[in-house]
Design an enzyme around this catalytic site. Sequence first.
Site, short mmCIF file in Angstrom:
data_model
loop_
_atom_site.label_atom_id
_atom_site.label_comp_id
_atom_site.label_asym_id
_atom_site.label_seq_id
_atom_site.Cartn_x
_atom_site.Cartn_y
_atom_site.Cartn_z
N TYR A 182 0.85 -1.18 0.00
CA TYR A 182 0.00 0.00 0.00
C TYR A 182 0.89 1.24 0.00
O TYR A 182 1.88 1.30 0.73
CB TYR A 182 -0.89 0.03 1.26
CG TYR A 182 -1.66 1.32 1.39
CD1 TYR A 182 -2.94 1.44 0.87
CD2 TYR A 182 -1.08 2.43 2.00
CE1 TYR A 182 -3.63 2.65 0.94
CE2 TYR A 182 -1.76 3.64 2.07
CZ TYR A 182 -3.03 3.73 1.55
OH TYR A 182 -3.71 4.92 1.61
N GLU B 99 -3.52 7.55 -3.98
CA GLU B 99 -3.32 6.25 -3.34
C GLU B 99 -3.13 5.16 -4.39
O GLU B 99 -3.81 5.16 -5.40
CB GLU B 99 -4.60 5.97 -2.52
CG GLU B 99 -4.56 4.76 -1.66
CD GLU B 99 -5.89 4.59 -0.93
OE1 GLU B 99 -6.00 5.07 0.21
OE2 GLU B 99 -6.81 3.99 -1.50
#
Length: 381
Positions: free
Chosen positions: A101, A189
Site C-alpha cells: 500500500y 493512493e
Amino acid sequence: MNLQEYQSKRIFAKFGVPIPRGEVATTATAARDIARRLGTRVVIKSQVLVGGRGKAGGIKLANTPDEAEAVAERILGMDIKGLKVRKVLVDEAADIRKELYLGLVIDRAQRRVVMMGSSEGGVDIEEVAAHTPEKITKIAIDPFLGLKDYQAREMAMTMGVNRELVSDFIRIAQALYTAFVQSDASLAEINPLAIVGEGKLVGLDGKMAVDDNALFRHPDLDEMRDVDEEDPYEAEARRFGLSYVKLDGEIGCMVNGAGLAMATMDIIKFYGGSPANFLDVGGGAQADKVAAALRIILSDKNVKAVLFNIFGGITRCDEVARGILTALKEVPTTVPMVARLVGTNEAEGRAILADAHMGTAATLDEAADKAVRAARGELKF
Ligand code: GDP
Ligand code: MN
C-alpha cells in the site's frame, strides 16, 4: 472531486508510476475488443467512485476475449454500493506476488503532506489500519524540500521492500508525490502497489481526489469530471455556484457565508438538532440561487425543518426575503421554515416572511431553537 481508477492511474503514469496496459469500455463488445488487442489474460474492473469493488464482485479476471465479453456483460449495469456501473477498465492481468500500500494525504494537524506505506496492502487495508496500525508507516513531507530519497528509502526499508526493488520504489514514491502536488490533490493512493511476476512494482489500483477549489488551474482535470457519477443535487449546487455538502441530520440550512454556515451547524447541534447539510449560498443570494438552494435542501427526505440564516450586508434582507418567497412559489412545501435575517433592511425582510407564515427570529439562538422544535413537530408557524 474524486477521480475514477483509470483516470487516477493515467495521471500517476504520466508522472512515472508503472501501470498495466489497459483501456476503458462502456459495452461488453468493446471490452472484448480491448482484451483481443491486449492479447493476454485481462482483469475487468468496474469504474465506480467507491472503495471495495473487489469484495463487491466488481473485479473479475478473464482468460480469453470471449470470457472478457461475458464478464463485462455481467459487471456493466451492476449495482455497487448504490452506484450503477457504466464503465469498465480492461487491464492486462497481473501475476501478483505481493500487495503493498502507498498513499498520500494532507495531515492538517502537521500541516504536511503525509506519505503512508504498508507491506499489508490490498483489499483489507482498512482492517490493517484499524487493528494493526503499527503496520502502516507514515512520513511527513516538508513542502519546501519535497520527498527526499532518504525518506522514501526509509519507507521502503520499514515496508520490507526487497533490496533490488528499493530504487524503483523510491522513483514510484517520488512520482506519486509529484503527481499529488502538481494536481493539487488531497488524496493519492496506490493499493495495491503490487510486486508482480519476476519482481517488478506495478500500480494496479489508483485513487485520487483533487481539491475542487484548485480546479480552475487544472482545466485538464476539470474535464475528467464525470457528471453521470455525481450526486445530481451536488451537480446542481455547483451549477448555481452554491457550496453544498449533504449531511445526515434533519434540519436543512441555507446560509450566506461559509463561516456563518459552520456557526449555524454548531448552534443547531447545541440546541439538540442535527444539520441536514452545509450550504453556503454566497453573496448576492438572488432569487434563482435561493430557489435552487431550497430545491436542493427539500430534495432530502430527512429534512423536517429549514433554517435560513442570512446576514444582510451588501445583500439586502428584504431582497432575500422576496427571493425566498419566489423560491417557495417554485418549490411548494409543508416543511416548516424559520428565517433569521439581520442587517440591512432586516425589519422589512422579517415582515415579508411573517406574512408568508414563516417563523422568524431576531437572534441565531432563537432561530436554532425554533428550527429544532419545529423539526420535532412542537412548533407551528
Ligand atoms: P478495490 O477492491 O476497489 O480496491 O479494487 P482493486 O483494483 O484494488 O482490486 C482488488 C483486488 O483484486 C486486488 O487487491 C487484487 O488482489 C485483485 N486484482 C486486481 N487486479 C488484478 C490483476 O490484474 N490480477 C489479479 N490476479 N488480481 C488482481
Ligand atoms: Mn484497491
